[in-house]
Design an enzyme around this catalytic site. Structure first.
Site, PDB file in Angstrom:
ATOM      1  N   SER A   1       0.859  -1.196   0.000  1.00 35.87           N
ATOM      2  CA  SER A   1       0.000   0.000   0.000  1.00 35.87           C
ATOM      3  C   SER A   1       0.889   1.237   0.000  1.00 35.87           C
ATOM      4  CB  SER A   1      -0.871   0.021   1.261  1.00 35.87           C
ATOM      5  OG  SER A   1      -1.491   1.281   1.408  1.00 35.87           O
TER       6      SER A   1
ATOM      7  N   TYR B   1      -1.113  -0.514  10.226  1.00 41.71           N
ATOM      8  CA  TYR B   1      -1.235  -0.870   8.803  1.00 41.71           C
ATOM      9  C   TYR B   1       0.003  -0.409   8.012  1.00 41.71           C
ATOM     10  CZ  TYR B   1      -3.532  -1.132   4.179  1.00 41.71           C
ATOM     11  OH  TYR B   1      -3.868  -1.416   2.873  1.00 41.71           O
TER      12      TYR B   1
ATOM     13  N   LYS C   1       2.671  -2.802   6.012  1.00 44.31           N
ATOM     14  CA  LYS C   1       2.919  -2.705   4.566  1.00 44.31           C
ATOM     15  C   LYS C   1       4.370  -2.300   4.266  1.00 44.31           C
ATOM     16  CE  LYS C   1      -1.286  -3.809   3.201  1.00 44.31           C
ATOM     17  NZ  LYS C   1      -1.539  -5.087   2.533  1.00 44.31           N
TER      18      LYS C   1
HETATM   19  P1  NAP Z   1     -11.236  -6.203   1.380  1.00 43.22           P
HETATM   20  O1  NAP Z   1     -12.313  -5.951   0.409  1.00 43.22           O
HETATM   21  O2  NAP Z   1     -11.453  -5.890   2.817  1.00 43.22           O
HETATM   22  O3  NAP Z   1     -10.780  -7.743   1.230  1.00 43.22           O
HETATM   23  C1  NAP Z   1      -9.802  -8.286   2.092  1.00 43.22           C
HETATM   24  C2  NAP Z   1      -9.621  -9.750   1.759  1.00 43.22           C
HETATM   25  O4  NAP Z   1      -8.653 -10.292   2.663  1.00 43.22           O
HETATM   26  C3  NAP Z   1     -10.889 -10.555   1.916  1.00 43.22           C
HETATM   27  O5  NAP Z   1     -10.962 -11.506   0.877  1.00 43.22           O
HETATM   28  C4  NAP Z   1     -10.700 -11.256   3.253  1.00 43.22           C
HETATM   29  O6  NAP Z   1     -11.389 -12.494   3.240  1.00 43.22           O
HETATM   30  C5  NAP Z   1      -9.192 -11.485   3.236  1.00 43.22           C
HETATM   31  N1  NAP Z   1      -8.645 -11.680   4.579  1.00 43.22           N
HETATM   32  C6  NAP Z   1      -8.630 -10.807   5.608  1.00 43.22           C
HETATM   33  N2  NAP Z   1      -8.074 -11.375   6.687  1.00 43.22           N
HETATM   34  C7  NAP Z   1      -7.734 -12.638   6.324  1.00 43.22           C
HETATM   35  C8  NAP Z   1      -7.125 -13.725   7.006  1.00 43.22           C
HETATM   36  N3  NAP Z   1      -6.734 -13.631   8.294  1.00 43.22           N
HETATM   37  N4  NAP Z   1      -6.944 -14.890   6.340  1.00 43.22           N
HETATM   38  C9  NAP Z   1      -7.344 -15.015   5.053  1.00 43.22           C
HETATM   39  N5  NAP Z   1      -7.899 -14.011   4.347  1.00 43.22           N
HETATM   40  C10 NAP Z   1      -8.106 -12.839   4.989  1.00 43.22           C
HETATM   41  O7  NAP Z   1      -9.910  -5.406   0.991  1.00 43.22           O
HETATM   42  P2  NAP Z   1      -9.351  -4.917  -0.420  1.00 43.22           P
HETATM   43  O8  NAP Z   1      -9.592  -3.472  -0.517  1.00 43.22           O
HETATM   44  O9  NAP Z   1      -9.766  -5.814  -1.507  1.00 43.22           O
HETATM   45  O10 NAP Z   1      -7.782  -5.073  -0.125  1.00 43.22           O
HETATM   46  C11 NAP Z   1      -7.009  -6.159  -0.602  1.00 43.22           C
HETATM   47  C12 NAP Z   1      -5.551  -5.861  -0.317  1.00 43.22           C
HETATM   48  O11 NAP Z   1      -5.187  -4.629  -0.926  1.00 43.22           O
HETATM   49  C13 NAP Z   1      -5.217  -5.717   1.164  1.00 43.22           C
HETATM   50  O12 NAP Z   1      -3.945  -6.273   1.429  1.00 43.22           O
HETATM   51  C14 NAP Z   1      -5.171  -4.231   1.355  1.00 43.22           C
HETATM   52  O13 NAP Z   1      -4.347  -3.860   2.436  1.00 43.22           O
HETATM   53  C15 NAP Z   1      -4.586  -3.787   0.029  1.00 43.22           C
HETATM   54  N6  NAP Z   1      -4.871  -2.394  -0.302  1.00 43.22           N
HETATM   55  C16 NAP Z   1      -6.151  -1.977  -0.502  1.00 43.22           C
HETATM   56  C17 NAP Z   1      -6.366  -0.650  -0.816  1.00 43.22           C
HETATM   57  C18 NAP Z   1      -7.733  -0.101  -1.079  1.00 43.22           C
HETATM   58  O14 NAP Z   1      -7.845   1.117  -1.266  1.00 43.22           O
HETATM   59  N7  NAP Z   1      -8.784  -0.916  -1.125  1.00 43.22           N
HETATM   60  C19 NAP Z   1      -5.287   0.245  -0.894  1.00 43.22           C
HETATM   61  C20 NAP Z   1      -4.017  -0.219  -0.667  1.00 43.22           C
HETATM   62  C21 NAP Z   1      -3.802  -1.546  -0.387  1.00 43.22           C
HETATM   63  P3  NAP Z   1     -12.087 -13.185   4.508  1.00 43.22           P
HETATM   64  O15 NAP Z   1     -12.682 -12.088   5.340  1.00 43.22           O
HETATM   65  O16 NAP Z   1     -13.070 -14.096   3.855  1.00 43.22           O
HETATM   66  O17 NAP Z   1     -10.999 -13.920   5.212  1.00 43.22           O
END
Ligand code: NAP
Length: 259
Positions: free
Chosen positions: A154, A167, A171
């Site tokens: 991130s 967080y 990261k």
């Molecule tokens: P999201 O919609 O909240 O999805 C998170 C995913 O991670 C879900 O599939 C969740 O599935 C899984 N997860 C969480 N804890 C887990 C665990 N202990 N074991 C296995 N799976 C787990 O988030 P997103 O926005 O798609 O983000 C995905 C990635 O991108 C993350 O690493 C996040 O930090 C990064 N990111 C996102 C953004 C953004 O703006 N959205 C920006 C920068 C980086 P379950 O709950 O089913 O386990």
């Protein structure tokens, strides 16, 4: 609140036929888009997350589109579960070519109020999880002398963000882990890179609320949130055979936010 203002243009296409890809956090958001994208390009996808129902829905969607995927419910922070999950994936598919460490959580609050639990949960999921998966999946990759590892970091881990000490640390740690493992595995033809998204429309950013998201959009030079497929295509490129001399790098995909 997920934005649908960007119709995907002709998407990146690569040939991943015969390859096996593990995608963590595949049950929704960016991870689901990555899983669907890798499958659409021919990979057999091992979809990992905790929520078995949502994983089943992803598997159904991939199969309906003519692809191949199987669900492997697992908590990425649980060392024994990760070991047995990677073993089960190798048993089911015979090998691992691609690992995308995407599972991640936020527990935002300012430092004085940051509880031990909030710190530990974020570090365990976002940093220990990728460590556990890379340790387990690198073994079959080293044996076959080929692999592509992509860690979803991130911009928060590069420039910091108030309220995200846990967080940002996870990261930033993931970026250090990426660069070091890249150097350890380069001689085995395994590349290890990170993608650092800015603000992407997903449940994670939806939780910020509409007022804060409007502020974010004003700050982003592209004047919008990114969409999950825009991260998925960056991952697809790094996971492709043609990204063979690209390793230990962080690809920032943020609409110009930190550029
Ligand atoms: P999201 O919609 O909240 O999805 C998170 C995913 O991670 C879900 O599939 C969740 O599935 C899984 N997860 C969480 N804890 C887990 C665990 N202990 N074991 C296995 N799976 C787990 O988030 P997103 O926005 O798609 O983000 C995905 C990635 O991108 C993350 O690493 C996040 O930090 C990064 N990111 C996102 C953004 C953004 O703006 N959205 C920006 C920068 C980086 P379950 O709950 O089913 O386990």
């Amino acid at each position: 609140m997920a934005e649908k203002n960007q119709t995907p243009p002709a998407r990146l296409a690569v040939d991943l036929s015969g390859q096996v890809a593990i995608v963590t956090g595949a049950s929704q958001g960016i991870g689901r888009a990555v899983a669907e994208t890798l499958a659409a390009n021919g990979a057999k996808v091992a979809a990992v997350a905790r929520n078995a129902e949502k994983l089943a829905s992803l598997v159904e969607a991939v199969q309906a589109a003519g692809g191949e995927a199987q669900a492997f419910p697992c908590d990425v922070a649980d060392a024994d579960a990760v070991t047995s999950t990677v073993d089960a994936i190798v048993e089911a598919f015979g090998k691992v070519d691609i690992l995308v460490n995407n599972a991640g959580i936020t527990r935002d609050t300012l430092l004085p109020r940051m509880g031990d639990d909030e710190w530990d949960a974020v570090i365990s999921t976002n940093l220990r999880g990728p460590f556990l998966f890379m340790r387990a999946a690198s073994r079959p990759m080293m044996q076959q002398r080929y692999g592509r590892i992509v860690n979803v970091a991130s911009v928060s881990g590069m420039i910091g963000n108030p309220g995200q000490s846990n967080y940002s640390a996870s990261k930033a740690g993931l970026i250090g882990l990426t660069r070091t493992v890249a150097k350890e595995l380069a001689g085995r033809k395994i590349t290890v890179n990170a993608v650092a998204p800015g603000f992407i429309a997903s449940e994670m950013t939806e939780a910020l609320g509409p007022a804060l998201l409007d502020e974010v959009k004003k700050r982003v030079p592209a004047k919008r949130l990114g969409e999950a497929w825009e991260i998925a295509d960056a991952v697809l490129f790094l996971a492709s055979p043609s990204a063979s001399y690209l390793t230990a790098q962080v690809m920032v995909v943020d609409g110009g936010l930190i550029g």
